[in-house]
Structures are given as structure tokens and as C-alpha cells.
Design an enzyme around this catalytic site. Structure first.
Site, mmCIF file in Angstrom:
data_model
loop_
_atom_site.group_PDB
_atom_site.id
_atom_site.type_symbol
_atom_site.label_atom_id
_atom_site.label_comp_id
_atom_site.label_asym_id
_atom_site.label_seq_id
_atom_site.Cartn_x
_atom_site.Cartn_y
_atom_site.Cartn_z
ATOM 1 N N GLU A 274 0.784 -1.348 0.173
ATOM 2 C CA GLU A 274 -0.024 -0.140 -0.022
ATOM 3 C C GLU A 274 0.931 1.216 -0.114
ATOM 4 O O GLU A 274 1.719 1.372 0.750
ATOM 5 C CB GLU A 274 -0.836 0.029 1.202
ATOM 6 C CG GLU A 274 -1.786 1.338 1.328
ATOM 7 C CD GLU A 274 -2.777 1.613 0.254
ATOM 8 O OE1 GLU A 274 -2.834 2.707 -0.194
ATOM 9 O OE2 GLU A 274 -3.322 0.510 -0.125
ATOM 10 N N THR A 318 -6.401 2.855 -5.487
ATOM 11 C CA THR A 318 -5.977 1.476 -5.262
ATOM 12 C C THR A 318 -6.921 0.559 -6.310
ATOM 13 O O THR A 318 -6.340 -0.484 -6.696
ATOM 14 C CB THR A 318 -6.335 0.784 -3.650
ATOM 15 O OG1 THR A 318 -5.264 1.639 -3.068
ATOM 16 C CG2 THR A 318 -6.022 -0.600 -3.340
ATOM 17 N N HIS A 436 -0.637 3.658 4.735
ATOM 18 C CA HIS A 436 -1.674 4.385 4.189
ATOM 19 C C HIS A 436 -1.884 5.804 4.678
ATOM 20 O O HIS A 436 -1.492 5.896 5.975
ATOM 21 C CB HIS A 436 -3.161 3.622 4.243
ATOM 22 C CG HIS A 436 -3.938 4.147 2.977
ATOM 23 N ND1 HIS A 436 -4.534 5.497 3.239
ATOM 24 C CD2 HIS A 436 -4.574 3.751 1.913
ATOM 25 C CE1 HIS A 436 -5.386 5.500 2.287
ATOM 26 N NE2 HIS A 436 -5.392 4.517 1.461
ATOM 27 N N ASP A 495 1.026 0.054 -5.314
ATOM 28 C CA ASP A 495 -0.354 0.493 -5.958
ATOM 29 C C ASP A 495 -0.184 1.746 -6.459
ATOM 30 O O ASP A 495 -0.826 2.133 -7.378
ATOM 31 C CB ASP A 495 -1.486 0.151 -5.276
ATOM 32 C CG ASP A 495 -1.444 0.756 -3.784
ATOM 33 O OD1 ASP A 495 -0.455 1.459 -3.229
ATOM 34 O OD2 ASP A 495 -2.455 1.050 -3.218
ATOM 35 N N HIS A 496 0.296 2.890 -5.615
ATOM 36 C CA HIS A 496 0.263 4.206 -6.108
ATOM 37 C C HIS A 496 1.341 4.779 -5.219
ATOM 38 O O HIS A 496 1.788 4.454 -4.169
ATOM 39 C CB HIS A 496 -1.225 4.868 -5.964
ATOM 40 C CG HIS A 496 -1.834 4.380 -4.772
ATOM 41 N ND1 HIS A 496 -1.756 5.260 -3.658
ATOM 42 C CD2 HIS A 496 -2.982 3.875 -4.265
ATOM 43 C CE1 HIS A 496 -2.203 4.878 -2.676
ATOM 44 N NE2 HIS A 496 -3.272 4.159 -3.078
#
Length: 719
Positions: A274, A318, A436, A495-496
Site C-alpha cells: 500500500e 488502489t 496508508h 499500488d500508487h
């Protein structure tokens, strides 16, 4: 005591007082107000009793209190445009409609932890069928209390216990009442938007829409979504897909013979890191590595590590990454494709592809199943199992969670209870969440120094990343001991971005620069992509690629033919890969040039260029931009038109039937139990039904036995 009882007014006396008040003037207005109050009360009460909306803070609590009122006023005000008994019956009718919607959602939410959608109501889907079959088991007698007020009001009108206002109210008053409801609705939306930006454009969870706007507003929002989807789907035709498949086939690259099929038949672990950015690899703070376990993994000679790999997400964040990773389809330009189209679309996804080749497929996520519409989308993707928050007893403990779900150390450990039961070979995706935004972690779990940029959001990022790294290390140690490591392929990807461009001064400090340019920001979009397996020829691979390329790359290694698949990514192992990386907003990166935030750069040295001064750039940019625009447009068409339902070209793949999937905990556990007998290939079955969870070692303080527990154990053993 008797005197007190005598003083209490009888119900008939109460009613006479209420009736007298309503009869003084404008009885229809009072009847309207009474219905608004009744709708508001039962909606607000059921928000707390039957839904888990997770309202936090004074603003969200206020919105939960406020949001039933505007639409109740708007809908019930329709009665004010009529006269006589008709107006009363219309008010009762709209009370009933809103109550029925509330009642239906209570039952549906109790079964599926989500709200009814127009797509589900109109499609006769598996969820609808399952709900109808089990409705007797899930309904409570108290649910019918929602309709008590309607029955009472109807009886009062029928038996003329209310004074019927034959004159009604002025239309001007009725219009002002409707306008009041509309104004209040916009006021609520304004407050909600301030508290949660991108609420409607990103729309990542139906719970958020209901929490911020209301159950009735959610129905309108979902109805508009469904209409747009239906229209785009309605106008799509097989010829649209044929044109796209011709384009895709021309983009198909030859496989790399030294890699093709080398991992065939192995278990596949996909570990979703994440918000994890590439710069964290080998990054140090105060002389300490942020991610020592991942660094070691990255540099392992059995790991293929891609150092020019970029995230390509849009508003779906996500969910966009998952859409690309599983399908090689881009997310949408606005909103989330998984939310908007995941329930009803046809996909040719990795889980479905592998399950039709003998794999067991499972996704693991320590948050609610509804987030990003995973509970519906994963059925469309063909996941046999989805282990969400409901499967994890520890998820109910507040200190075991942070931000968007269970803490990674606890989540990964508890997931192994189910992993060891999966028949092999399996495809298992583990979605971590601790790293996150806003990168908060309790002091007990922090053993790493924060950076000192002065930006509170940024400085905690390395601490949650370090925690994720520790959790990953614990997982790898367990898998080696449990015998699941040697015959598995591990896929890790970020994911990002974790730190947005809004923190440029802090980014500059992290990168050791005075300030950052758009070139630096483009490089900052890199995320890790690693593939590890015994016998794999590893090393750092400099090929340029992104999340859209993961599926064709993994299919190459697993030896799965993809000639007739509709994929917009390219095999990163192919020697013919040109390294074009499109971003969702139309920018792009190639090994030679970069276009980012409408500026152009030389990829190798970061020199800024202009189209007017560089003919080669101009020529290349026109060609690349044309390609990027086309793949984004074609990918959008596949999703919005649900074009894959027309695909009849693949004899080795059949569209999945969503009715075959259930993610209810009882169904999932029963299926696992049956599998131990029908297909005894799981790690648990091979270990003669003896669990290996005692081999999992974690330093998570939440799982450490307390001193009282230790004393209790000692006492028990002495006996």
C-alpha cells in the site's frame, strides 16, 4: 403511587391534544411535518442499529443526524400540491416508499454489508437470489416496526380520526417547502464535500455515500450511475470490440523464451504494498534502512526487480491498480471502474484465468468487503474466496486496526490460517493497508525514526513503511518454515504514490534537492515491481513499464497463452518491449522522453525540452501521444460498454457466472472444509491436518501474551 398513576394522562387524552393542535390551523401542514419527523427518526435510529457507517467526529455525526431530512421534505412536499384526502394518502405513500427502501436495505446490509444498487435490483443477480433464499433467516420481527407508523396513520385517515384539510395549502407554500428541501440537500452536500473531497467523483464505498449524503440520496446517485452504465452498455456492439481486438493484436509482443512457462504450476503470492514508492528501496534515515527486508528481497539474485516501473492510477487509486494488475485494463478518467462497473461487467481476469487452469484463487483484505466494491467486483474477476474483515476475529478489536483496516503484522499472520487451507496450486493476493495516508501508527509499533522535513504528513511515512517491511519479513520467515516458500512465485507491487505532489518542499528534502521539478515528480511516481521464485533468473531489469503491464508479464512466466486476450499492457520480459508508459491523465514516459504536467524532458538527464526546439521530440511526441490517447480511449470503451461480453474468440476461457460465488463467512469456511477432503493438496492437508500457525513468529505487541496470561499458563501447567 395510585395518585401518580391517576395523574398520568390517558393515551386518548394525548391524542385529543395532538389532534386539537393539528386542527387549529393548516392540518395538512402538521400532517406533513409529522411524516417528516417520523421518516427522520426511523432512518436515524436504523443508521445506528442496523448499519455500520463508521461516523467519526462531530461533522460526520451531524451529517448522519441531518441527512434524512432534505429528501424527506422534498418527497413528502409533493402531498402539499394536492387537496383533501388525496394529499394525506400521497404523504402516507411517500412515507411508505422511503420506509420500504430503508427496510430493504436493512435486510440486504445484514446479509452482504452493503447497500442495494439499482443494478442488483434490476439484474436478478446472484446476490439477489441468495438474499431471497435466506430472507427468512435474516429478518427480525423488529424490522417490521418501520411500518407501524404508516399503518397507524392510514387507520387514522380511514376511520376519520384526522381532520382532512379540504382547502389544502397555497401552491406558493408548497413550492417554497420543496425549495427548502433542495437547499438543505445542497447545504448537506457542501458540508460533506468539505469533510470528504472527491466524495461523488471517487465514490469508493457506498457506506461513505450513505454516511455523508443519506440513504435516499445514495439511491439517486446510484440510479444515475446505473443509467449511465446502462446507456453506454446499450449502445455497444460486437463490432466495437472487434476493432479494439485488431488494435491489441498488433501490439502483441513475442514472449521471452528464457522465461516463458518457467513458473508454471507454482503457487502465486501477490503482495500489495500500500502506497509504497520506489524511492524507499535502499533509503536510509539516520543511517538505518527503512525497508531492510524488502531491500534484501529486491537485490536477491532470484528476484526480477524493475527499477523503471510506474503506477498509472487515476481517481480510483488502489482500485485502479487492481483493475490494471488483474485485467490489464486502465481505470477510468473519473471515479473508480471497480465501483461503477465491477458488479455487472464481464472480465477476463487473472483469478478466472488461473482458476480455469486448476488454481484456487483467493483475495485477502483486513477491511470491510464493500470497500471499492470488492465484494461484487471480485466475483466478476473470478476469485473463489474473498477473506475480508468478517473472517478475522482480531479485526473487531479497535487497537488491532489502523486507518483502513487491520495492522499488517496481525493481518498477514491471521491470513495464514486460511492460506494453509487453500488447495494447491493457488493464487493469493494479500492487500496490506498500514502504510496508508495519513501514516499514523501507535507508539507501541514505532521503532524507527521519522524524517524531519517539518511536514507532519510526510514525516511518518517512513515509519509505517518500516512497519510494513517488518510484517513482510515475518511473513517470508513463516512461509519458509511452513513449506510454502520453495514452490511459490512472489509478486510484489506498490499500488500508487504515498506522498502527493502537494508536499513538494518535503519531497525535495527527501530527495536531497533544493526544489523539485516536474521531471523529479515524474520519477517520484515509480513504485516497486518484483517477481521472485526459486530457479528464476533475477537481477535489476531496466525495462520501462507500469501496472498495466503486470498481467501479460505474469502470464508469460506462468506459461499461459494470451494471444486472444484483450490487454492494453505489454510483456515487460519481451525483448521487443518499447517501454511506453501512459499515465491516466494522458501524460507519458518512454526510455527517451517524458511528458509530465505538460512539460517535456529528456528521460536520461532530466533536461527540459520544448516541441518547438527539438524536431525529434516533436515527431516522437506526436506518435506516442496518439498511441497513449488511443489505448486510454479503447480501454474506457471496453469497460463502459462491457465489450468483453461479446468476446467469443477464446476457446480456452469461458466467462464466469457470478452466481457460483459467495463471500459469506459461513459459505467460505464450509468450502474450505470440503476442499480438505475433495482436493487434499493444501499445506494443512499435506501436514496431516496439523496447523503450522505456531511457526509464525511476530513481534506485534497486540499479540504478545500479557503477564496475567503468562501467569495463568504457568498455573495451568503446574496443575
Amino acid at each position: 403511587m395510585l395518585n401518580l398513576l391517576k395523574r398520568i394522562p390517558k393515551p386518548s387524552t394525548w391524542w385529543q391534544k395532538i389532534k386539537r393542535t393539528m386542527d387549529i390551523s393548516a392540518p395538512l401542514v402538521w400532517f406533513f411535518i409529522l411524516n417528516v419527523v417520523l421518516i427522520w427518526v426511523k432512518t436515524f435510529v436504523n443508521y445506528h442499529m442496523n448499519f455500520n457507517l463508521g461516523a467519526e467526529g462531530s461533522t460526520q455525526q451531524f451529517l448522519l443526524f441531518f441527512n434524512p431530512i432534505p429528501t424527506a421534505i422534498i418527497l413528502l412536499s409533493i402531498a402539499l400540491y394536492f387537496r383533501g384526502s388525496v394529499s394525506y394518502w400521497i404523504a402516507i405513500l411517500f412515507n411508505f416508499i422511503q420506509s420500504l427502501w430503508l427496510f430493504a436495505n436493512i435486510l440486504y446490509y445484514r446479509e452482504f454489508s452493503d447497500f442495494l444498487s439499482m443494478g442488483i435490483l434490476g439484474s436478478g443477480s446472484s446476490t439477489g437470489n441468495n438474499l431471497s433464499k435466506s430472507i427468512a433467516a435474516i429478518i427480525h420481527w423488529s424490522d417490521y416496526m418501520i411500518f407501524i407508523d404508516i399503518i397507524i396513520l392510514a387507520l387514522l385517515v380511514i376511520f376519520k380520526q384526522l381532520t382532512i384539510d379540504k382547502k389544502g395549502v397555497q401552491k406558493r407554500f408548497a413550492m417554497l417547502t420543496t425549495a427548502l428541501g433542495i437547499v438543505l440537500m445542497f447545504v448537506g452536500y457542501g458540508i460533506a464535500s468539505t469533510n470528504r473531497s472527491g466524495l461523488l467523483t471517487r465514490s469508493f464505498d457506498n457506506n461513505y455515500i450513505v454516511k455523508y449524503l443519506g440513504l435516499n440520496e445514495y439511491a439517486v446517485f446510484n440510479g444515475i450511475q446505473t443509467y449511465n452504465q446502462t446507456e453506454s452498455r446499450k449502445h455497444a456492439k460486437p463490432a466495437d470490440l472487434e476493432k479494439i481486438k485488431q488494435f491489441v493484436s498488433k501490439q502483441k509482443l513475442p514472449d521471452d523464451v528464457q522465461y516463458y512457462g518457467t513458473q508454471k504450476g507454482k503457487n502465486v503470492f501477490v503482495i500489495h504494498l500500500e502506497s509504497f514508492q520506489q524511492f524507499l528501496i535502499d533509503y536510509k534515515v539516520e543511517g538505518r534502512e527503512v525497508t531492510p527486508n524488502l531491500n534484501k528481497f529486491y537485490h536477491d539474485q532470484k528476484t526480477l526487480s524493475f527499477d523503471n516501473f510506474y503506477h498509472q492510477v487515476g481517481q480510483g487509486k488502489t482500485s485502479d491498480a487492481e483493475m490494471m494488475q488483474e485485467n490489464s485494463l486502465y481505470g477510468l478518467s473519473t471515479g473508480s471502474a471497480m465501483v461503477k462497473y465491477g458488479t455487472n461487467n464481464t472480465f477476463e481476469s487473472m483469478p478466472a484465468i488461473l482458476s480455469q487452469r486448476g488454481y484456487t484463487t483467493a483475495a485477502f483484505h483486513g477491511d470491510v468487503a464493500t470497500f471499492w466494491n470488492r465484494d461484487n467486483t471480485y466475483k466478476s474477476f473470478g476469485y473463489n474466496y474473498f477473506f475480508s474483515k468478517a473472517y478475522y476475529p482480531n479485526a473487531s478489536k479497535p487497537n488491532f486496526n489502523v486507518g483502513y483496516g487491520m495492522k499488517d503484522k496481525i493481518f498477514l499472520r491471521d491470513s495464514m490460517e486460511y492460506v494453509e487451507q487453500l488447495p494447491q496450486p493457488f493464487y493469493a493476493k494479500l492487500i496490506t493497508v498500514t502504510n496508508h495516508y495519513p501514516y499514523d501508527l501507535d507508539k507501541e509499533n514505532i521503532d524507527f525514526p521519522a524524517t524531519k522535513t517539518g511536514d507532519k504528513t510526510v514525516d511518518g511515512y517512513v515509519q509505517t513503511a518500516h512497519y510494513l517491511d517488518q510484517a513482510f519479513g515475518e511473513l517470508m520467515n513463516y512461509l519458509k518454515k511452513a513449506g510454502l516458500y520453495d514452490n511459490s512465485m512472489f509478486v510484489l507491487y506498490g499500488d500508487h504514490y504515498g506522498i502527493s505532489e502537494n508536499h513538494q518542499p518535503a519531497i525535495a528534502q527527501l530527495l536531497g534537492k533544493d526544489k523539485v521539478s516536474n521531471y523529479d515528480l515524474a520519477q517520484f511516481q515509480k513504485v516497486p515491481f518484483m517477481i521472485h521464485a526459486n530457479g528464476l533468473k533475477g537481477g535489476v531489469n531496466h525495462t520501462y513499464g507500469g501496472e498495466i503491464d503486470m498481467l501479460p508479464t505474469l502470464l508469460d512466466l506462468l506459461g499461459v497463452p494470451d494471444d486472444n486476450m484483450t490487454m492494453f499492457g505489454k510483456d515487460m520480459l519481451s525483448p521487443k518491449n518499447d517501454g511506453i508508459v501512459p499515465f491516466r491523465d494522458g501524460d507519458w514516459i518512454t526510455p527517451k522522453y517524458i511528458k509530465y504536467n505538460n512539460q517535456y524532458f529528456n528521460t536520461e538527464n532530466g533536461q527540459q525540452l520544448t516541441l518547438q526546439s527539438d524536431d525529434d521530440l516533436k515527431k516522437t511526441a506526436e506518435k506516442v501521444q496518439s498511441h497513449v490517447d488511443k489505448v486510454l480511449d479503447y480501454s474506457d470503451s471496453v469497460i463502459t460498454g462491457d465489450l468483453l461480453r461479446f468476446d467469443k474468440s477464446r476457446s480456452d476461457f469461458h466467462a464466469i457466472d457470478k452466481k457460483d460465488y459467495s463471500y459469506k463467512k459461513s459459505d467460505g469456511l464450509s468450502a474450505l472444509q470440503r476442499a480438505q477432503k475433495t482436493n487434499p493438496s493444501s499445506a494443512l492437508a499435506k501436514n496431516k491436518s496439523k496447523s503450522t500457525l505456531d511457526l509464525y513468529k511476530t513481534d506485534a505487541p497486540e499479540l504478545a501474551p500479557s503477564s496475567s496470561d503468562e501467569n495463568s499458563d504457568a498455573s495451568s501447567s503446574s496443575k
